[in-house]
Design a protein around this motif. Sequence first.
Motif: not given
Length: 217
Positions: A120-125
Amino acid sequence: MNAAALGPLLMPLPRLYALAAALALLAGGLGYALRHATSNGRWQGPLRAALLILSAGGLGLTLAPLLLPATLSGPARLPDITLEDLDGNAVALAELPRIAGHKRNTPILVHLWATDCPPCRRDMARLAELSGHGDVRVASVNQGEDLLPAVRYLDNPEPGSPALAFAIALRDPQQRLMAAVGATRLPLTLLLDARGEVVKRHLGELDRATLAAWLGR
C-alpha cells in the motif's frame, strides 16, 4: 459486517471458517500419517519429507487466492456508502466525481490502503505523484484504522520524504468499502470513468506499467 479483519486482510466469515476447517483437517491428517510412519524406520525419513511437501503444497493452494495479485469482479459502481474525510465531514462515495471536480475523460483512481501494508505504501508514493496532475484525481481511502495513524502517515510517510497529498482523503474504519467490493486484502485500486462507474480494479500492488495502461500513457 459479515467478515473478519486480519490486519490488511479482510476475509468473509464463511471463507474464514472454511480455511480454518481445511487447516485443521490438514494438520490432523499430517499428524496421523507421521505417527503411523514411525512403525517402519526405513521409510520414516522419506515419508516425513513427502508428507511435508504435500502439506506445504496444499497450504499454498489454500492461501494462494489471498496472497496473489488479482483482478476482481464486483459492482459496476461504488456502493452507496457514506464515509468521512480527515476533517470529519461526511462524503458519499456516489458523489466522488462531483467532489473531485470530475471533467470529461478525467479518470478517478480510488485507492484502499492501510499503514501496516507495505505494498500500500509503495502504491501511495506512485499515486501521490499523479494526484498533482490536472488530468487525474486520486481518492485515498484508509481501511480499518483510527484517524491519528492515518494522518501521521500521510503527513510523514517516510523519513525525509514529502507529505502525501490527494484530491480526496477518506477514512473507512469498519472497512465497509473493502467488504462491499469483495476484496480480501490490501491494497485495492479502482478506476472510475467519467460517469463514476468502476471500469478497472486491481487487488495487490499496482505497478507502473499497469497504471500507465489504465491511464493511456
